[in-house]
Write an enzyme that holds these catalytic residues in place. Structure first.
Site, PDB file in Angstrom:
ATOM      1  N   ARG A 158       7.042  -7.780  19.850  1.00 24.26           N
ATOM      2  CA  ARG A 158       7.745  -6.634  20.328  1.00 24.26           C
ATOM      3  C   ARG A 158       7.857  -7.013  21.824  1.00 24.26           C
ATOM      4  NH1 ARG A 158       8.434  -2.126  17.087  1.00 24.26           N
ATOM      5  NH2 ARG A 158       8.899  -1.061  19.097  1.00 24.26           N
ATOM      6  N   VAL A 159       9.170  -6.342  22.328  1.00 28.14           N
ATOM      7  CA  VAL A 159       9.517  -6.365  23.866  1.00 28.14           C
ATOM      8  C   VAL A 159       9.124  -5.158  24.545  1.00 28.14           C
ATOM      9  CG1 VAL A 159      11.139  -8.477  23.453  1.00 28.14           C
ATOM     10  CG2 VAL A 159      11.783  -6.011  23.415  1.00 28.14           C
ATOM     11  N   ASP A 160       8.529  -4.334  23.909  1.00 30.77           N
ATOM     12  CA  ASP A 160       8.068  -3.042  24.620  1.00 30.77           C
ATOM     13  C   ASP A 160       6.645  -2.601  24.750  1.00 30.77           C
ATOM     14  OD1 ASP A 160       7.718  -2.528  22.030  1.00 30.77           O
ATOM     15  OD2 ASP A 160       9.046  -0.796  21.551  1.00 30.77           O
ATOM     16  N   ASP A 161       6.221  -1.668  24.979  1.00 27.29           N
ATOM     17  CA  ASP A 161       4.662  -1.514  25.337  1.00 27.29           C
ATOM     18  C   ASP A 161       4.160  -1.197  24.058  1.00 27.29           C
ATOM     19  OD1 ASP A 161       4.781  -2.556  27.921  1.00 27.29           O
ATOM     20  OD2 ASP A 161       5.559  -0.451  28.673  1.00 27.29           O
ATOM     21  N   VAL A 162       4.260  -2.000  23.037  1.00 29.24           N
ATOM     22  CA  VAL A 162       3.708  -1.597  21.721  1.00 29.24           C
ATOM     23  C   VAL A 162       3.055  -2.926  21.422  1.00 29.24           C
ATOM     24  CG1 VAL A 162       4.201  -1.342  19.399  1.00 29.24           C
ATOM     25  CG2 VAL A 162       5.370   0.008  20.762  1.00 29.24           C
TER      26      VAL A 162
END
Ligand code: PRX
Length: 692
Positions: free
Chosen positions: A560-564
């Site tokens: 993931r590149v997001d805050d997941v």
């Protein structure tokens, strides 16, 4: 498309038989090859010869057609299902570009069908009535059960009739909070039969999480059970449901019917707390209903289910899937990615509480009239050989699991595997997170005796079904790569500015154009759907994953590149864990990041700032972790609490997660530029407290 097609064209000239043995030996012996990317593992000639897609050329032919003529490609496949009325002239219509108006995806609109009918009645009509639909294996070795397609239909109809009788109508939501009993797929199918929208909540979620979902979708009925045994533990689900229903009642959402299955092996009804009038024992009512039930015919675009999943911000999102496209897509991906044949016995270790259990325990396999193993218990109970004992017991030929389980079994030692025959196995599968090459090799060499291709399927709750996946038999595999896109899927890799990058590259993984299994909206919040998925890179669906493509066109997912965070294949939003932590009266602030974890893939690492004057203590650490368990579920419990006198922030007050990630993974010489911090001294303080 042209880019991918060019890659694929070059691949179709790969040597198909030559070099197979020497390459394979190299892999088995662990010889270091030039690089991971050059590490090819070929399917055997015998496997390819019998496969649905036996060669790169055949893949190329089908893939090209699916891209050049999606309407023709998918409507031909859709015609194999039963439609009460055929869809309109236009097979699909879409707008994925928010610059051109609202995002909208429709497939087979105007077509009238029912997915439960297609899973059961249709297969029974074509002679599969006496085939085993479900082999159920209980937590305790020796406890088991089975249902043929005829028996499954009868059970589904009884529950469907009951639900109708208590007032559930087409379009109503039903929340299902059940462990892996046969009653879980039965409940899903019963909802689908009457056009009700099921929302399965994983039975590892806490009362608060369950309440949150109940309050969001306001179900007519909640279906659960009193307790379940998982490994050596008993989990009292009814207590969790009671607490969740009390919480939602406080907020004005009152549930009139809580249908409760008595799971006798875990708990007797006599000891179960009961609210008269609301709670009803499944066994007391459902078996009294007729074993046939007329089907509610629905439009292809009518909702089938809601499944809540975590995002990088805010509360969980209700991912909404509709009927027709999802049906066609899950059935087709299942058939090709696992090279499914009627002689197979299929076992997916996922829980129906996650998308994998929706698409590849229930719908995809049953649409193919497959025989499915449903396992109630823990995969290493009573010992790490249990999976292979089950494989031998039911002669499982397709085994689909998550890298976290592979890594954990790998640690337990080969002898737990090799003491079982496993000769029924022919295809293995992996899902949920990138599978590291060493786990891939162990899975391939030890579990699969170096003869079973591995389908490393990349997809998401949102995509409904496989997006990038090997087709075993078609391609040489590269350990750790999900290989190539499925039919009809056009992956693109974009840079920060949203420009497509061609050839060998890495960047953000997006998808161009729709596919039948795509989700249609976030329940009750179409705007969030558009902003989360379609506005970062206008014109595309953005997956939230990073990805690279090698010189041969193989795709490599990088996380993931997001805050997941992806913990054991479970998707957890850092924001959710943070909000649970700060609800603790002694916690002032929290920042959560993912760190590499040997078994779980990622672990949860929480930086916690306490309220002024509160001292650090072991007890407080435990109490913080308990708060997260109670608010989300045990699977979201932080692995590490790092005391933080303060958090590194920019002058505008934004937490610098990049720095926190480096501290968490102890990459202290890679902290980068910290001069933009409001108080750079914070970093040294944090480092000094790292092992407290
Ligand atoms: O990061 C990717 C990872 O799991 C995410 C989707 O999570 P969820 O919606 O819970 O669905 C899990 C089961 C489909 C993706 O964004 N992921 C899933 N499969 C893979 C993967 N990452 C790498 N390789 C995979 N095969």
């Amino acid at each position: 498309t042209s880019d991918h097609l060019r890659h694929v064209e070059s691949m179709s000239t790969l040597p198909s038989g030559a070099g197979r043995i020497s390459r394979l030996n190299a892999v088995i012996l662990g010889d270091s090859l030039a690089s991971e990317e050059d590490d090819l593992v070929f399917p055997s000639q015998a496997f390819s010869d019998q496969a649905h897609v036996p060669s790169p050329q055949k893949y190329l032919e089908m893939y090209t057609r699916s891209i050049q003529d999606p309407a023709g490609f998918w409507s031909e496949i859709a015609s194999q299902f039963y439609w009460k009325e055929r869809w309109s002239q236009q097979v699909y219509s879409e707008n994925l570009d928010i610059r051109k108006g609202n995002v909208r995806i429709e497939w087979f609109k105007g077509g009238v069908t029912n997915i439960c009918y297609n899973c059961l009645d249709r297969n029974i009509d074509s002679g599969s009535g006496d085939r085993v639909a479900i082999y159920w294996e209980g937590n305790e070795p020796g406890s088991d059960g089975m249902l043929t397609y005829n028996q499954l239909l009868a059970r589904v109809c009884q529950l469907a009739n009951y639900l109708k009788d208590v007032g559930v109508q087409k379009g109503d939501a039903v929340v299902i909070y059940l462990p892996m009993l046969m009653e879980l797929p039965i409940a899903m199918l019963a909802c689908a039969r009457i056009g009700a929208v099921h929302s399965v909540v994983f039975a590892g979620f806490s009362a608060e999480s369950l309440a949150q979902r109940i309050m969001d979708c306001k179900p007519k009925v909640v279906i659960s059970c009193n307790a379940v045994r998982r490994g050596s533990k008993v989990i009292y689900l009814k207590e969790i449901v009671d607490a969740a229903l009390a919480e939602s009642a406080k907020n004005g959402i009152i549930i009139d019917v809580c249908l409760t299955y008595e799971n006798e092996s875990a708990m007797k009804r006599e000891t179960t707390k009961w609210q008269k009038g609301r709670d009803i024992w499944w066994q007391d009512v459902v078996p009294k209903y007729p074993t046939t039930c007329a089907v509610e015919w629905v439009d292809a675009e009518d909702a089938l289910f809601l499944l809540y999943t975590s995002g990088s911000t805010g509360k969980p999102k209700g991912v909404l899937h509709t009927t027709g496209g999802y049906m066609v897509y899950t059935a087709t991906t299942f058939k090709y990615a696992f090279d499914y044949k009627p002689s197979d016995v299929y076992w997916c270790t996922a829980d129906c509480g996650w998308i994998t259990g929706h698409s590849y325990v229930t719908y995809g396999p049953l649409l193919n009239a497959a025989t499915v193993v449903v396992y109630e218990g823990a995969p290493n109970y009573p010992n790490p050989g249990r999976c292979w004992e089950i494989v031998d017991k039911y002669k499982v030929s397709i085994f689909y699991t998550a890298p976290t389980l592979v890594r954990s079994l790998m640690r337990d030692g080969d002898e737990f595997v090799t003491r079982y025959s496993r000769k029924s196995l022919r295809v293995l599968g992996s899902v949920g997170e990138p599978i590291n090459p060493s786990a891939w090799r162990w899975f391939f060499n030890i579990v699969g005796d170096s003869r079973c291709p591995i389908s490393d399927t990349w997809w998401q709750t949102e995509t409904g079904g496989f997006m990038i996946t090997p087709l075993p038999g078609a391609w040489p595999q590269k350990p750790g790569s999900a290989t190539f896109p499925f039919f009809g899927v056009q992956p693109v890799i974009v840079d920060e500015k949203g420009a497509e990058i061609e050839g060998e590259c890495s960047g953000y993984l997006c998808v161009k154009s729709s596919w039948p299994g795509a989700f249609r909206t976030l329940y009750g919040d179409h705007e969030r759907y558009e902003t989360t998925y379609f506005s970062a890179f206008p014109g595309y669906y953005f997956s939230g994953d990073g990805c690279s493509r090698d010189k041969d066109g193989y795709y490599w997912l990088t996380g993931r590149v997001d805050d997941v965070i992806n913990v054991s294949g479970h998707r957890i939003g850092t924001a959710e864990v943070e909000s649970a932590l700060v609800s603790h009266p002694q916690c002032a602030e929290a920042a959560v990041v993912g760190v590499e974890h040997e078994v779980k893939g990622q672990g949860i690492y929480a930086f916690v700032t306490l309220v002024e004057g509160v001292p650090y203590s072991e007890e407080l650490r435990r109490s913080l972790i308990m708060t997260v368990r109670n608010q989300i579920g045990a699977f979201a419990a932080p692995d590490k609490i790092h005391w933080a006198p303060a958090l590194p922030k920019t002058r505008s007050g934004k937490i610098m997660r990049r720095i926190l990630r480096k501290i968490a993974s102890r990459q202290l010489d890679e902290l980068g530029d910290i001069s933009t911090l409001a108080e750079p001294g914070v970093v040294d303080q944090l480092i000094s407290l790292a092992d407290c």
